[in-house]
Structure formats: C-alpha cells, structure tokens
Design a protein around this motif. Structure first.
Motif, mmCIF file in Angstrom:
data_model
loop_
_atom_site.group_PDB
_atom_site.id
_atom_site.type_symbol
_atom_site.label_atom_id
_atom_site.label_comp_id
_atom_site.label_asym_id
_atom_site.label_seq_id
_atom_site.Cartn_x
_atom_site.Cartn_y
_atom_site.Cartn_z
ATOM 1 N N THR A 213 0.840 -1.209 0.000
ATOM 2 C CA THR A 213 0.000 0.000 0.000
ATOM 3 C C THR A 213 0.868 1.250 0.000
ATOM 4 O OG1 THR A 213 -1.851 -1.004 1.177
ATOM 5 C CG2 THR A 213 -1.631 1.384 1.367
ATOM 6 N N VAL A 214 0.518 2.219 -0.828
ATOM 7 C CA VAL A 214 1.204 3.500 -0.790
ATOM 8 C C VAL A 214 0.159 4.607 -0.720
ATOM 9 C CG1 VAL A 214 1.399 3.602 -3.308
ATOM 10 C CG2 VAL A 214 2.939 4.965 -1.912
ATOM 11 N N ARG A 215 0.433 5.590 0.122
ATOM 12 C CA ARG A 215 -0.496 6.713 0.284
ATOM 13 C C ARG A 215 0.145 7.991 -0.219
ATOM 14 N NH1 ARG A 215 -0.711 3.813 4.685
ATOM 15 N NH2 ARG A 215 -2.580 2.542 5.024
ATOM 16 N N VAL A 216 -0.476 8.603 -1.206
ATOM 17 C CA VAL A 216 0.105 9.787 -1.834
ATOM 18 C C VAL A 216 -0.651 11.044 -1.400
ATOM 19 C CG1 VAL A 216 1.066 8.542 -3.792
ATOM 20 C CG2 VAL A 216 -1.312 9.319 -3.868
ATOM 21 N N PRO A 217 -0.019 12.202 -1.572
ATOM 22 C CA PRO A 217 -0.614 13.434 -1.039
ATOM 23 C C PRO A 217 -1.681 14.079 -1.925
ATOM 24 C CG PRO A 217 1.581 13.859 -1.879
ATOM 25 C CD PRO A 217 1.351 12.392 -2.058
ATOM 26 N N ALA A 218 -1.929 13.504 -3.117
ATOM 27 C CA ALA A 218 -2.954 14.087 -3.989
ATOM 28 C C ALA A 218 -3.592 12.969 -4.805
ATOM 29 C CB ALA A 218 -2.339 15.133 -4.899
ATOM 30 N N TYR A 219 -4.598 13.325 -5.567
ATOM 31 C CA TYR A 219 -5.278 12.300 -6.373
ATOM 32 C C TYR A 219 -5.110 12.540 -7.869
ATOM 33 C CZ TYR A 219 -7.458 10.703 -2.047
ATOM 34 O OH TYR A 219 -7.670 10.203 -0.790
ATOM 35 N N ASN A 220 -3.999 13.125 -8.246
ATOM 36 C CA ASN A 220 -3.774 13.432 -9.660
ATOM 37 C C ASN A 220 -2.782 12.464 -10.301
ATOM 38 O OD1 ASN A 220 -1.226 14.283 -8.800
ATOM 39 N ND2 ASN A 220 -1.989 16.347 -8.407
ATOM 40 N N PRO A 221 -2.618 12.534 -11.621
ATOM 41 C CA PRO A 221 -1.731 11.592 -12.306
ATOM 42 C C PRO A 221 -0.300 11.601 -11.769
ATOM 43 C CG PRO A 221 -3.108 12.706 -13.908
ATOM 44 C CD PRO A 221 -3.367 13.371 -12.587
ATOM 45 N N GLU A 222 0.230 12.769 -11.484
ATOM 46 C CA GLU A 222 1.606 12.830 -11.000
ATOM 47 C C GLU A 222 1.767 12.060 -9.691
ATOM 48 O OE1 GLU A 222 4.291 13.565 -12.419
ATOM 49 O OE2 GLU A 222 5.554 13.338 -10.644
ATOM 50 N N ALA A 223 0.775 12.193 -8.819
ATOM 51 C CA ALA A 223 0.824 11.442 -7.566
ATOM 52 C C ALA A 223 0.729 9.941 -7.831
ATOM 53 C CB ALA A 223 -0.313 11.884 -6.652
ATOM 54 N N GLY A 224 -0.061 9.565 -8.786
ATOM 55 C CA GLY A 224 -0.187 8.161 -9.146
ATOM 56 C C GLY A 224 1.122 7.616 -9.687
ATOM 57 N N ARG A 225 1.766 8.464 -10.442
ATOM 58 C CA ARG A 225 3.051 8.068 -11.027
ATOM 59 C C ARG A 225 4.088 7.812 -9.931
ATOM 60 N NH1 ARG A 225 7.158 11.127 -12.027
ATOM 61 N NH2 ARG A 225 8.805 10.362 -13.393
ATOM 62 N N THR A 226 4.251 8.748 -9.057
ATOM 63 C CA THR A 226 5.252 8.552 -8.005
ATOM 64 C C THR A 226 4.847 7.419 -7.070
ATOM 65 O OG1 THR A 226 4.220 10.239 -6.617
ATOM 66 C CG2 THR A 226 5.995 10.968 -8.057
ATOM 67 N N GLY A 227 3.547 7.282 -6.845
ATOM 68 C CA GLY A 227 3.063 6.183 -6.008
ATOM 69 C C GLY A 227 3.454 4.832 -6.584
ATOM 70 N N MET A 228 3.259 4.689 -7.873
ATOM 71 C CA MET A 228 3.579 3.432 -8.546
ATOM 72 C C MET A 228 5.079 3.178 -8.493
ATOM 73 S SD MET A 228 2.027 0.940 -10.234
ATOM 74 C CE MET A 228 3.104 -0.377 -9.719
ATOM 75 N N LEU A 229 5.849 4.221 -8.711
ATOM 76 C CA LEU A 229 7.308 4.097 -8.661
ATOM 77 C C LEU A 229 7.756 3.597 -7.279
ATOM 78 C CD1 LEU A 229 8.104 4.786 -11.424
ATOM 79 C CD2 LEU A 229 8.411 7.176 -10.766
ATOM 80 N N THR A 230 7.147 4.148 -6.254
ATOM 81 C CA THR A 230 7.460 3.722 -4.886
ATOM 82 C C THR A 230 7.147 2.239 -4.694
ATOM 83 O OG1 THR A 230 6.837 5.918 -4.115
ATOM 84 C CG2 THR A 230 7.001 4.187 -2.451
ATOM 85 N N LEU A 231 5.979 1.869 -5.168
ATOM 86 C CA LEU A 231 5.550 0.487 -5.043
ATOM 87 C C LEU A 231 6.537 -0.458 -5.729
ATOM 88 C CD1 LEU A 231 3.040 0.064 -3.452
ATOM 89 C CD2 LEU A 231 1.696 0.087 -5.548
ATOM 90 N N LEU A 232 6.965 -0.056 -6.915
ATOM 91 C CA LEU A 232 7.887 -0.859 -7.706
ATOM 92 C C LEU A 232 9.214 -1.037 -6.960
ATOM 93 C CD1 LEU A 232 6.373 -1.642 -10.123
ATOM 94 C CD2 LEU A 232 7.254 0.352 -11.345
ATOM 95 N N GLN A 233 9.629 0.063 -6.363
ATOM 96 C CA GLN A 233 10.900 0.113 -5.671
ATOM 97 C C GLN A 233 10.957 -0.847 -4.489
ATOM 98 O OE1 GLN A 233 12.017 4.405 -5.467
ATOM 99 N NE2 GLN A 233 12.616 3.833 -3.398
ATOM 100 N N ARG A 234 9.790 -1.096 -3.914
ATOM 101 C CA ARG A 234 9.764 -1.970 -2.726
ATOM 102 C C ARG A 234 9.985 -3.430 -3.079
ATOM 103 N NH1 ARG A 234 4.570 0.538 0.316
ATOM 104 N NH2 ARG A 234 5.397 2.635 0.690
ATOM 105 N N LYS A 235 9.908 -3.735 -4.357
ATOM 106 C CA LYS A 235 10.230 -5.066 -4.867
ATOM 107 C C LYS A 235 9.413 -6.205 -4.271
ATOM 108 C CE LYS A 235 15.026 -3.893 -6.100
ATOM 109 N NZ LYS A 235 14.696 -3.255 -7.372
ATOM 110 N N LYS A 236 8.244 -5.884 -3.794
ATOM 111 C CA LYS A 236 7.329 -6.959 -3.383
ATOM 112 C C LYS A 236 6.696 -7.505 -4.658
ATOM 113 C CE LYS A 236 6.678 -7.609 1.082
ATOM 114 N NZ LYS A 236 6.476 -8.931 1.693
ATOM 115 N N PRO A 237 6.514 -8.802 -4.767
ATOM 116 C CA PRO A 237 5.845 -9.349 -5.958
ATOM 117 C C PRO A 237 4.463 -8.707 -6.124
ATOM 118 C CG PRO A 237 6.640 -11.112 -4.520
ATOM 119 C CD PRO A 237 6.906 -9.848 -3.810
ATOM 120 N N LEU A 238 4.152 -8.383 -7.358
ATOM 121 C CA LEU A 238 2.915 -7.656 -7.652
ATOM 122 C C LEU A 238 2.447 -8.022 -9.048
ATOM 123 C CD1 LEU A 238 2.090 -5.606 -5.469
ATOM 124 C CD2 LEU A 238 3.138 -3.808 -6.829
#
Lengths: 333, 333
Positions: A213-238
């Motif tokens: 789970t990642v919680r971002v500070p806004a609900y716009n595309p840029e926040a979604g982008r960084t959120g996804m990047l964070t998720l990817l970085q954690r290297k949990k299978p997804l």
DNA sequence: TTGTACGCGTTATCAT
DNA sequence: ATGATAACGCGTACAA
C-alpha cells in the motif's frame, strides 16, 4: 441603465404595475400588460438582479464548493450540477477552495456576505465551523461524494467501500493474488476505498501486506506516477494494482511504461471513477464507474427541493458503481 | 442577519461611522475605530455584498464566458484567471455557454441584469450583438485565445498560425513528408492552425492534399478518434499527423492503437496546447506549449487595469508557443 | 385594477 | 470627527 421607473413612465403606469407584469402577478388588465411588455421589449429592459436580490432576500444562486485544483471527475460533476441548476432557474457560484485554513476562513466570510439560496459541497472541509454555521443558519445544503454523519446533511455518493471492493474483487476473480494499492492521504473516500480493498482481500483469505500500500498526497496523475514508482521500488511481488481514482491509475500506467513494464501483460491496473479520458488511455483503463451525471443531478435536486419546501427533503442518496471493462487488466492463468 | 445598524447601535455610533471604519476611510478616532472593530469581530459581522453592490453600482465580480463543455485546456486557463482575479479582490462568475443562439440570448439577458465589473471571453461567440452591447456599454472586457479585430477589444492569445507552423515544421525536420491534419470546423483558431499547417508545407515545397485533412465537429478526444479513423480509411500514405489540439491528438492516438498501429513507430502524432494530461499519455505526447498560466494572468490583468484606469489599457497580447518534445514523434531515416 | 409609500443594507453628501 | 439623510432599483402592503 434603464430602470423600472423608466418603463413605468414610458408605459404611463406606476412602477408597481410594471413589477406586477414582470412577476406575472394577477390584477393587471390584459391591455395594460401588453403595453408594458411592448415597452420592455422595445427598451431591452431586464430587471436589476442586485436590487431584486436585496428586496427578496434571495439571490437565485446556489454555491458550489470545489477544490481549487479540481480534478476531471469533479469537473464532470459540476458541469452536471450547473446544467440542472440552470434548468431550475438558479445561477451557480463556484467557490474554489485551497487546502488551507485561510482559504476556508475566506470562504466563510463570503458565505456570510453573499446571500446564497443554497450550497453544494463537492469538497470535504476540515473545519467543522463552516458546517456548523450552515446548520445554524438553516441554509439548504447537499454534500456530494462524501457525507458528514454528525450534521445530518443530505449526501449524494456511491458506496465507497463496496465500490472499491468491487474493483479488487474483479482482480481477484482474474487470478490476481498480489495486489497493490495506491490511495491518498486525504479525505474520507481515500480511507473508505482502502477499507474496501482490505475487505476484498479478507473475503478471499488473502493477507494484507502494508508494503503493498502506498499513500500519496494528492489524487492526480503525477501522484499516481510517483506512487507506482514507490511500489515498484519496494520489490514486493505484484501482478496488479488498484488505484483509488482514475487519475491515479493514469499516472500509475505512465510509471509502469517508464519502467519498461507493459500493461496489462506485466502488470494489471484498475481505477475507480470512470472519467471521460479513461476511455482514451493506452491501454483503455478498466475501472469502476460512478454515475457522475446522475449524482450531479441528484445533488442539484436535493437543494432545490429543500428550498422549495422550506425544509430538508432527503438524507443519504446512495448510488451504485459498476465495472467498466477495458484493457488494463489481464486474466492470469 | 446582523446589519450595519446593529453594529452601530452596539458600538454607540452611527451607521456612517461603522461604514467609514469598515471601508478604511479617514476621519475616525482611533478609539472609536477600535470599539467598532471589536464589536464587528465579536458579532462575526460581514458587510452585505448585495446591498453594497447596489449602492456602489459595481459588484467586484468579473464574468468569465466559457463553453459549457469546456475542455482541459480551457479548464486550466480559467483556473489561472480565477486565481489572479481573486488575488486582486474580484470574484469570478462563470457563464457556461452552449452552442446555440438561445444560449447566447440567455447570456445577454444575464449580462444586462448582473452589473458585472468586467468580462473575459474564453469562448468565441457567433452573435456580434453581444460584443456590440458590451462595446456600447463600455464594459471592460478581454478576449482570451482569440481576437475580434472589428471591435478592437484587448485580446490575449498565441500566434495561432505560427504555432501550428512550428508543429508541422518539427515533423518536416524529422523527415516527414506525408502529414495529415485533424482540425475542427468551428472557431477561428481551427482555421488559423490549418493555415499554419499549409504554410509549413508550402515553405518546404510540399503539396497540400485535401485528402490528408479532416475537419471534425468538436475538439475533444472522441472527435480526434473518429477524425483519425477517417484519415486512415482514405488510405493516402501518411507517416505523421498534426492534430490542432492535444485532446484531438489523444483521440487520434487511441484510434491508431485500435487499428493496430503503433505510435510513433508506425505513425507520428503531434498536438498543440500542452494540457496537463499530455505528459501522461502513452506514448507521451509531443506538442506545442501555450503558456496557459501566463495567458490567464494577462487576461485578468487587462480587465483589472481597464477597471482601475477607467479606460482600455492594451490591445493585443501575443504569446509565443514552444515545442515540448516527448515520445509521439519518430525521426524518419 | 392601479398607485403611493416604505423598506431592504449600504455608502456618499452635507451638516454639524 | 461624527451623524442625519438621501439614494441605489425593486417588491409589497395598503390605500384608493
């Protein structure tokens, strides 16, 4: 500017008679009415709205409170409201609120000075004092996309939790087990949709792992982008991600493609809202549809009816969300 | 509601004194001023805006005329205007216009009844009578994204033709010779951008072939999609397409991917506007950037200055557009 | 059926 | 420095 007195003089009657004609009161001879109407048309006369508001103590205006940086979902919502409000003879006055106490205070000041007939919130406020003021004044109000149990205002929204659950359920049905969540820090719908996500996992005996789970500070595309990047970085299978709004999902897809991952081959993505643009992304975004147009109409109706009847009409108006299948989710085999 | 009289009574002064305090006039003892201000604060009193507008004969409100189905570009533009207008103490009243004479007539009626202090158009009107009315009344006005030579109103816009030329030039520089055009039937900017397209072709000795141009009825993604489909159907050789707005370009890319064509490998696409979402499409949209924020600010400034000085201040404000390189254009070898 | 007079909340003008 | 009064444009109670 030509006033009611000018018309009266030109028509050889008194201002009151002109007023009666214009407001379609009875007790005015057909002949006189016609004469007045002719002059009005000839002069292109229109009642002065300000003077009228003052004496009638109403403005025929409904306020719509919306975040300054409103998103595409809210944009569609308020277009719908404006449409129905206008149909019922109301003007719409927008209040763009920033995420600050100062902005909310400024709003309260305007609220006091403007004699609105009613108000619709598309934006959840922190400051309860504003809700309290509205309640005390008995101002007709409707909340859209959220609710405030404590105040008992009529609220129009989807079942947030169930809708999120629907999205995640959809992923699970297609064989996904390792599902990420991108949600926002603010607003109750973010938390509710997160709860729906958890409920869907639990219903299928899947564990909830905070790292997914990642919680971002806004609900716009840029926040979604960084959120996804964070998720990817954690290297949990997804294998799939649920973004709690379409805009977040669009940003997530962007992050994925930047990272050389394909949607839906390498990663499935599902959103929630179904904004216009979601039909035009690549791949088309699979999402859960909120009936935006209907929700806007309902909100408008609620305040208008409240005004007409002089007292609150409804309470909660729950809408049902539905899956919209496009191409961003893959079935695992 | 508590009025100026209540405050006056509570402070033991006359309404005029309260008015002087509130409007920061001189000639009021510091001691009295403080007493009044304290009562005002204690009572949460705010001036009644309607009464104030009536006597001052101004509303501190600027109207913004925008299409009912405003696009994302216009959305960013008016957010910018609202921001700067508010900074200068003005409220913004939006007028959402539909594409019909009835809608324009209704607008004219509201214009007459509302005592606006000024008005900004983000939407080109057919009906000259509205411009004429504004001109006769001497209402401060600014046009944004288009101009009306006949009326000499101040106008804020990019050099439409040159900007379009820039986009097509960019394609030509990268080896493209067979370039399609998707433009709209309505509004002058559609024609101007088409002219820019032709000028770029001519500058490089490339022939203009009507079969490579398609004119759609709107400037949204769906129109871009059908436009692209039409272009494809004509089976003229094509390596690149210039869509005159980003929204059209987004729709064109969608049509291409539906047709099994890859962007930019099989077809290059370039847009114009650089709306927020263009950074998040797949592939990222190469486009020409209008300085949206600055244009909104300039429009706001123009009307505000006109109001402040009592007479028109500027004429045309031309902005320069610039290429934004992303991934939707390929270099031919 | 129509007109007169007043009031809505505020500010500007003119006295004091 | 402060207060009384008129005026902004309209709707309405009441008189005619």
């Amino acid at each position: 500017m030509t006033s009611i007195k000018d018309i009266a003089r030109l028509a050889g009657v008194s201002p009151s008679t002109v007023s009666r004609v214009l407001n379609e009161r009875e007790y005015v001879r057909a002949e006189v009415r016609k004469r007045v109407l002719d002059i009005v048309k000839e002069q292109g006369y229109v009642q002065n709205h300000v003077a009228r508001s003052m004496v009638l103590r109403r403005s025929f205006t409904i306020g719509v409170v919306i975040p300054y940086l409103f998103n595409m979902f809210q944009r569609q919502l308020f277009a719908s409201m404006e449409f129905f409000l206008e149909q019922q003879g109301y003007k719409t006055q927008f209040f763009f609120l920033r995420w600050s106490d100062a902005s909310e205070q400024a709003f309260l000041r305007r609220l006091k000075s403007e004699t609105l007939d009613g108000i619709i919130f598309i934006h959840e406020l922190d400051n309860p004092s504003i809700y309290r003021y509205i309640q005390e004044r008995g101002l007709p109000v409707a909340l859209c996309t959220f609710e405030k149990q404590e105040f008992g205002f009529p609220a129009v929204h989807i079942e947030e939790e169930a809708s999120a659950e629907l999205a995640v359920e959809y992923l699970i049905q297609r064989g996904h087990r390792n599902i990420g969540l991108i949600t926002g820090e603010h607003f109750s719908f973010g938390r509710q949709r997160e709860d729906g996500y958890k409920r869907a996992l639990a219903a299928h005996g899947l564990p909830y792992t905070p790292e997914r789970t990642v919680r971002v500070p806004a609900y716009n595309p840029e926040a979604g982008r960084t959120g996804m990047l964070t998720l990817l970085q954690r290297k949990k299978p997804l294998t799939a991600v649920f973004a709690v709004t379409d805009e977040l999902a669009i940003g997530a897809i962007k992050a994925l493609s930047e990272s050389g991952l394909k949607v839906p081959e390498d990663m499935s993505v599902i959103g929630l809202d179904d904004i216009d643009i979601s039909a035009f992304t690549n791949p088309g975004l699979t999402t859960v549809r909120q009936p935006i147009f209907e929700m806007g109409k309902k909100s408008a109706d609620l305040v208008c009816e409240w005004i007409a009847h002089g007292r609150m009409q409804g309470r909660a108006e729950l809408f049902t969300a539905t899956i919209v299948e496009r191409e961003s989710v893959r079935t695992l085999t």
